[in-house]
Design a protein around this motif. Structure first.
Motif, short mmCIF file in Angstrom:
data_model
loop_
_atom_site.label_atom_id
_atom_site.label_comp_id
_atom_site.label_asym_id
_atom_site.label_seq_id
_atom_site.Cartn_x
_atom_site.Cartn_y
_atom_site.Cartn_z
N GLU A 37 86.94 -23.26 120.80
CA GLU A 37 85.67 -22.64 120.44
C GLU A 37 85.91 -21.53 119.42
O GLU A 37 86.88 -20.78 119.51
CB GLU A 37 84.99 -22.09 121.70
N ARG A 38 85.03 -21.42 118.44
CA ARG A 38 85.26 -20.49 117.34
C ARG A 38 84.10 -19.50 117.16
O ARG A 38 83.80 -19.09 116.05
CB ARG A 38 85.48 -21.27 116.02
N THR A 39 83.47 -19.11 118.26
CA THR A 39 82.43 -18.09 118.17
C THR A 39 82.70 -17.01 119.21
O THR A 39 83.44 -17.23 120.19
CB THR A 39 81.02 -18.67 118.42
N GLY A 40 82.09 -15.84 119.00
CA GLY A 40 82.16 -14.76 119.97
C GLY A 40 83.58 -14.34 120.31
O GLY A 40 84.46 -14.28 119.45
N VAL A 41 83.81 -14.04 121.58
CA VAL A 41 85.12 -13.57 122.01
C VAL A 41 86.18 -14.67 121.91
O VAL A 41 87.38 -14.37 121.83
CB VAL A 41 85.06 -13.02 123.45
N PRO A 140 83.94 -7.28 130.49
CA PRO A 140 82.72 -6.86 129.79
C PRO A 140 83.11 -6.21 128.46
O PRO A 140 84.12 -5.51 128.38
CB PRO A 140 82.09 -5.84 130.74
N ARG A 141 82.31 -6.45 127.43
CA ARG A 141 82.66 -5.97 126.09
C ARG A 141 81.52 -5.12 125.51
O ARG A 141 80.35 -5.38 125.74
CB ARG A 141 82.93 -7.17 125.17
N ASP A 142 81.91 -4.13 124.71
CA ASP A 142 80.92 -3.36 123.97
C ASP A 142 80.46 -4.16 122.76
O ASP A 142 81.26 -4.85 122.12
CB ASP A 142 81.52 -2.03 123.50
N MET A 143 79.17 -4.05 122.47
CA MET A 143 78.58 -4.75 121.33
C MET A 143 77.82 -3.75 120.46
O MET A 143 77.49 -2.65 120.91
CB MET A 143 77.63 -5.86 121.81
N ILE A 144 77.54 -4.15 119.24
CA ILE A 144 76.81 -3.27 118.33
C ILE A 144 75.72 -4.05 117.62
O ILE A 144 75.90 -5.23 117.29
CB ILE A 144 77.78 -2.60 117.32
N VAL A 145 74.59 -3.38 117.41
CA VAL A 145 73.43 -3.98 116.74
C VAL A 145 73.09 -3.11 115.53
O VAL A 145 72.91 -1.90 115.67
CB VAL A 145 72.20 -4.04 117.66
N TYR A 258 72.46 2.23 114.17
CA TYR A 258 73.10 1.24 115.02
C TYR A 258 72.76 1.54 116.48
O TYR A 258 72.52 2.70 116.84
CB TYR A 258 74.63 1.26 114.87
N ALA A 259 72.75 0.51 117.28
CA ALA A 259 72.66 0.65 118.74
C ALA A 259 73.92 0.03 119.34
O ALA A 259 74.31 -1.08 118.94
CB ALA A 259 71.42 -0.04 119.29
N VAL A 260 74.55 0.74 120.24
CA VAL A 260 75.73 0.22 120.93
C VAL A 260 75.31 -0.23 122.33
O VAL A 260 74.62 0.51 123.04
CB VAL A 260 76.83 1.29 121.02
N ILE A 261 75.68 -1.45 122.68
CA ILE A 261 75.42 -1.99 124.02
C ILE A 261 76.74 -1.90 124.78
O ILE A 261 77.69 -2.62 124.49
CB ILE A 261 74.93 -3.45 123.96
N CYS A 274 69.34 -10.28 119.47
CA CYS A 274 69.23 -9.21 118.47
C CYS A 274 70.40 -9.19 117.49
O CYS A 274 70.66 -8.16 116.87
CB CYS A 274 69.09 -7.87 119.16
N ASN A 275 71.11 -10.32 117.37
CA ASN A 275 72.24 -10.43 116.44
C ASN A 275 73.34 -9.39 116.72
O ASN A 275 74.02 -8.91 115.81
CB ASN A 275 71.78 -10.28 114.99
N ALA A 276 73.50 -9.04 117.99
CA ALA A 276 74.57 -8.13 118.36
C ALA A 276 75.92 -8.81 118.17
O ALA A 276 76.04 -10.04 118.30
CB ALA A 276 74.42 -7.71 119.83
N VAL A 277 76.93 -8.02 117.83
CA VAL A 277 78.28 -8.55 117.67
C VAL A 277 79.22 -7.75 118.55
O VAL A 277 79.03 -6.55 118.78
CB VAL A 277 78.76 -8.51 116.20
N VAL A 278 80.24 -8.43 119.05
CA VAL A 278 81.23 -7.78 119.90
C VAL A 278 82.08 -6.84 119.06
O VAL A 278 82.52 -7.19 117.95
CB VAL A 278 82.12 -8.84 120.60
N ILE A 279 82.29 -5.64 119.55
CA ILE A 279 83.19 -4.69 118.88
C ILE A 279 84.61 -5.12 119.17
O ILE A 279 85.02 -5.19 120.34
CB ILE A 279 82.94 -3.26 119.36
#
Length: 283
Positions: A37-41, A140-145, A258-261, A274-279
């Motif tokens: 798999e080639r998406t996300g984590v 669990p991972r931090d994400m950013i928007v 930016y918003a950090v999740i 919301c198109n968040a991406v993993v930091i």
């Protein structure tokens, strides 16, 4: 069992690998699916550990699997799976339920692969940096928007009403949170009520609270979204999606770029919502 879209792709990759070799799906094929798999984590895992898929492939070629005559039929696969693979999926499902989630994701699956007592899998993993793999995929991972170009999307029309929380809502909201999620979030919620303009929104079905979301409340950190929660019986109805976007709109209006999740569990939900991406983790 319900799986995220990414997890379903992983299962498809696993099935394709099994068809080439053993005709029965073993836990190692699930691991290979994660590596393909080639998406996300999963993409991050390949970037941080690029030799891993080659190592696993070479070891699989050398393995002598204990072959069941036919395996067992198990959805969503069209190819039979081994009993130990079924055990892996059951462990993944138990982990999902323990975290009060609805869909099995790649983190649940990897954790189950590592936990199962399967000698073939243990030989495949021998000497590999298992803790590194686990930290990337199963923690669990931090994400950013990015909020620079953010605008509120169209919110589905339902019978659920949404409102900013007021001081008079404090007791009911805390009771709802403690009942549904325990007391771990109560200190953060208290922080929210210290503000004149409380950064908490809630969802109501008639007069009953069914969900909430907030920002700037965890350790009173600015720009940090969460916590957010929806009652279990009201999941997958768009309530969390709407609450998320009410918070993001407010954060945008305040002036955050930016918003950090923090420590997001359902990564794929935030990626899509919301198109968040993993930091990325440091190497």
């Amino acid at each position: 069992m319900k799986f995220t879209e990414r997890c379903l792709r992983i299962l498809n990759y696993a099935e394709s690998e099994a068809i080439k070799k053993t005709k029965v799906i073993y836990p190692v094929h699930l691991l290979m699916g994660i590596l393909l798999e080639r998406t996300g984590v999963c993409a991050e895992l390949n970037i941080n550990y690029p030799s891993l898929i080659k190592i696993v492939n070479e070891r699989v070629k050398e393995m002598q699997f204990v072959r069941e005559d036919k395996g067992i039929s198990y959805e969503p696969f069209t190819t039979n799976i081994s009993p130990i693979t079924k055990h892996v999926l059951d462990i993944a499902s138990d982990r999902m339920k323990r975290f009060n989630q609805v869909y099995i994701n790649e983190g649940h699956l990897l954790d189950a692969i590592f936990r199962v007592n399967d000698q073939s899998t243990k030989k495949i993993l021998e000497g590999l940096d298992v803790s590194r793999i686990f930290e990337i995929v199963a923690y669990p991972r931090d994400m950013i928007v990015s909020l620079k170009e953010y605008s509120l999307p169209k919110i589905p029309s339902t019978n659920i009403t949404y409102k900013r929380v007021e001081q008079s809502d404090a007791a009911l909201l805390k009771t709802f949170i403690e009942k549904e999620f325990g007391n771990g979030w109560l200190d953060s919620i208290e922080n929210g009520f210290l503000n004149v303009k409380i950064p908490i929104f809630m969802a109501l079905d008639e007069e009953h609270i069914v969900g909430f979301a907030c920002f700037d409340v965890v350790r009173r950190k600015k720009g940090l979204f969460g916590p957010m929660g929806t009652s279990f019986s009201n999941r997958v109805k768009g309530i969390g999606y709407t609450l998320l976007h009410f918070c993001l709109r407010e954060m945008k209006e305040i002036g955050y770029e930016y918003a950090v999740i923090g420590e997001a569990g359902p990564l794929e939900f935030y990626e899509k919502a919301c198109n968040a991406v993993v930091i990325p983790r440091g190497s």
